[in-house]
Design a protein around this motif. Structure first.
Motif, PDB file in Angstrom:
ATOM      1  N   LEU A  85       0.821  -1.213   0.000  1.00 18.08           N
ATOM      2  CA  LEU A  85       0.000   0.000   0.000  1.00 18.08           C
ATOM      3  C   LEU A  85       0.855   1.262   0.000  1.00 18.08           C
ATOM      4  N   LYS A  86       0.317   2.274  -0.678  1.00 18.37           N
ATOM      5  CA  LYS A  86       0.989   3.565  -0.818  1.00 18.37           C
ATOM      6  C   LYS A  86       0.085   4.653  -0.227  1.00 18.37           C
ATOM      7  N   PRO A  87       0.670   5.771   0.180  1.00 12.10           N
ATOM      8  CA  PRO A  87      -0.169   6.864   0.695  1.00 12.10           C
ATOM      9  C   PRO A  87      -1.254   7.296  -0.287  1.00 12.10           C
ATOM     10  N   GLU A  88      -0.975   7.206  -1.567  1.00 14.73           N
ATOM     11  CA  GLU A  88      -1.970   7.596  -2.567  1.00 14.73           C
ATOM     12  C   GLU A  88      -3.136   6.607  -2.680  1.00 14.73           C
ATOM     13  N   ASP A  89      -3.062   5.490  -1.987  1.00 24.17           N
ATOM     14  CA  ASP A  89      -4.197   4.563  -1.912  1.00 24.17           C
ATOM     15  C   ASP A  89      -5.209   4.999  -0.851  1.00 24.17           C
ATOM     16  N   THR A  90      -4.876   6.019  -0.083  1.00 19.87           N
ATOM     17  CA  THR A  90      -5.793   6.520   0.934  1.00 19.87           C
ATOM     18  C   THR A  90      -7.089   6.999   0.291  1.00 19.87           C
ATOM     19  N   ALA A  91      -8.203   6.446   0.754  1.00 20.66           N
ATOM     20  CA  ALA A  91      -9.508   6.762   0.161  1.00 20.66           C
ATOM     21  C   ALA A  91     -10.597   6.030   0.938  1.00 20.66           C
ATOM     22  N   VAL A  92     -11.828   6.385   0.632  1.00 21.38           N
ATOM     23  CA  VAL A  92     -12.967   5.576   1.059  1.00 21.38           C
ATOM     24  C   VAL A  92     -13.228   4.558  -0.055  1.00 21.38           C
ATOM     25  N   TYR A  93     -13.280   3.296   0.317  1.00 18.92           N
ATOM     26  CA  TYR A  93     -13.466   2.226  -0.653  1.00 18.92           C
ATOM     27  C   TYR A  93     -14.915   1.736  -0.606  1.00 18.92           C
ATOM     28  N   TYR A  94     -15.484   1.536  -1.806  1.00 17.85           N
ATOM     29  CA  TYR A  94     -16.876   1.119  -1.941  1.00 17.85           C
ATOM     30  C   TYR A  94     -16.951  -0.142  -2.786  1.00 17.85           C
ATOM     31  N   CYS A  95     -17.854  -1.054  -2.420  1.00 21.37           N
ATOM     32  CA  CYS A  95     -18.148  -2.163  -3.313  1.00 21.37           C
ATOM     33  C   CYS A  95     -19.433  -1.835  -4.079  1.00 21.37           C
ATOM     34  N   LEU A  96     -19.537  -2.454  -5.237  1.00 25.96           N
ATOM     35  CA  LEU A  96     -20.655  -2.178  -6.141  1.00 25.96           C
ATOM     36  C   LEU A  96     -21.118  -3.452  -6.810  1.00 25.96           C
ATOM     37  N   ILE A  97     -22.446  -3.624  -6.842  1.00 28.79           N
ATOM     38  CA  ILE A  97     -23.069  -4.590  -7.738  1.00 28.79           C
ATOM     39  C   ILE A  97     -23.818  -3.757  -8.762  1.00 28.79           C
ATOM     40  N   PRO A  98     -23.364  -3.799  -9.992  1.00 33.59           N
ATOM     41  CA  PRO A  98     -24.005  -2.963 -11.014  1.00 33.59           C
ATOM     42  C   PRO A  98     -25.489  -3.253 -11.151  1.00 33.59           C
ATOM     43  N   PRO A  99     -26.297  -2.253 -11.456  1.00 34.47           N
ATOM     44  CA  PRO A  99     -25.856  -0.924 -11.849  1.00 34.47           C
ATOM     45  C   PRO A  99     -25.723   0.076 -10.706  1.00 34.47           C
ATOM     46  N   ALA A 100     -26.372  -0.194  -9.554  1.00 34.56           N
ATOM     47  CA  ALA A 100     -26.398   0.904  -8.584  1.00 34.56           C
ATOM     48  C   ALA A 100     -26.507   0.449  -7.140  1.00 34.56           C
ATOM     49  N   SER A 101     -26.097  -0.764  -6.829  1.00 40.09           N
ATOM     50  CA  SER A 101     -26.112  -1.212  -5.440  1.00 40.09           C
ATOM     51  C   SER A 101     -24.741  -0.982  -4.839  1.00 40.09           C
ATOM     52  N   TRP A 102     -24.618   0.090  -4.043  1.00 42.82           N
ATOM     53  CA  TRP A 102     -23.353   0.488  -3.444  1.00 42.82           C
ATOM     54  C   TRP A 102     -23.339   0.148  -1.950  1.00 42.82           C
ATOM     55  N   GLY A 103     -22.154  -0.175  -1.441  1.00 42.36           N
ATOM     56  CA  GLY A 103     -21.973  -0.255  -0.013  1.00 42.36           C
ATOM     57  C   GLY A 103     -21.851   1.142   0.564  1.00 42.36           C
ATOM     58  N   GLN A 104     -21.746   1.217   1.895  1.00 40.58           N
ATOM     59  CA  GLN A 104     -21.690   2.519   2.548  1.00 40.58           C
ATOM     60  C   GLN A 104     -20.284   3.125   2.512  1.00 40.58           C
ATOM     61  N   GLY A 105     -19.306   2.323   2.179  1.00 37.59           N
ATOM     62  CA  GLY A 105     -17.929   2.789   2.097  1.00 37.59           C
ATOM     63  C   GLY A 105     -17.164   2.531   3.375  1.00 37.59           C
ATOM     64  N   ILE A 106     -15.852   2.346   3.246  1.00 39.49           N
ATOM     65  CA  ILE A 106     -14.990   2.133   4.401  1.00 39.49           C
ATOM     66  C   ILE A 106     -13.669   2.849   4.171  1.00 39.49           C
ATOM     67  N   GLN A 107     -13.175   3.477   5.228  1.00 39.19           N
ATOM     68  CA  GLN A 107     -11.967   4.291   5.117  1.00 39.19           C
ATOM     69  C   GLN A 107     -10.715   3.419   5.142  1.00 39.19           C
ATOM     70  N   VAL A 108      -9.808   3.701   4.224  1.00 41.79           N
ATOM     71  CA  VAL A 108      -8.467   3.130   4.226  1.00 41.79           C
ATOM     72  C   VAL A 108      -7.488   4.302   4.239  1.00 41.79           C
ATOM     73  N   THR A 109      -6.612   4.314   5.230  1.00 40.33           N
ATOM     74  CA  THR A 109      -5.628   5.380   5.355  1.00 40.33           C
ATOM     75  C   THR A 109      -4.239   4.765   5.390  1.00 40.33           C
ATOM     76  N   VAL A 110      -3.373   5.222   4.496  1.00 42.87           N
ATOM     77  CA  VAL A 110      -2.010   4.710   4.418  1.00 42.87           C
ATOM     78  C   VAL A 110      -1.060   5.847   4.787  1.00 42.87           C
ATOM     79  N   SER A 111      -0.329   5.639   5.865  1.00 45.05           N
ATOM     80  CA  SER A 111       0.604   6.669   6.327  1.00 45.05           C
ATOM     81  C   SER A 111       1.984   6.455   5.720  1.00 45.05           C
ATOM     82  N   SER A 112       2.695   7.547   5.518  1.00 47.18           N
ATOM     83  CA  SER A 112       4.026   7.464   4.897  1.00 47.18           C
ATOM     84  C   SER A 112       5.110   7.333   5.949  1.00 47.18           C
TER      85      SER A 112
END
Length: 112
Positions: A85-112
């Protein structure tokens, strides 16, 4: 409509690993695509990876060779194994079942 719940996020140092899970409330047809997206602060949501079945996966260039998407249809769960993992991977990650079923998201934080 299917409900999706992500887990496994958190804080990790650069070079570390995390595994995200996305549990579905109902069974998903095994040949139906599932995907991961992410959204970094101040940026648009971007596609990370898609899986249809074992051997049928695709990845964004930014994560290719470091992330692995997989699914367990019996457990109704989608996974994202994230290595190197790299610091630029820091984001909220979402899963999706197309076309529009999204999860609520989960935070991933990568420190340098």
């Amino acid at each position: 409509q299917v409900q999706l719940v992500e887990s496994g996020g958190g804080l990790v140092q650069a070079g570390g690993s995390l595994r995200l899970s996305c549990a579905a409330s109902t069974s998903i047809v095994s040949s139906y695509p599932m995907a991961w997206y992410r959204q970094a602060p101040g940026k648009q949501r971007e596609w990370v990876a898609t899986i249809i079945s074992v051997g049928s996966t695709s990845y964004a260039d930014s994560v290719k060779g470091r992330f692995t998407i997989s699914r367990d249809n019996a457990k109704k769960t989608l996974y994202l194994q994230m290595n190197s993992l790299k610091p630029e991977d820091t984001a909220v990650y979402y899963c999706l079942i197309p076309p529009a079923s999204w999860g609520q998201g989960i935070q991933v934080t990568v420190s340098s």
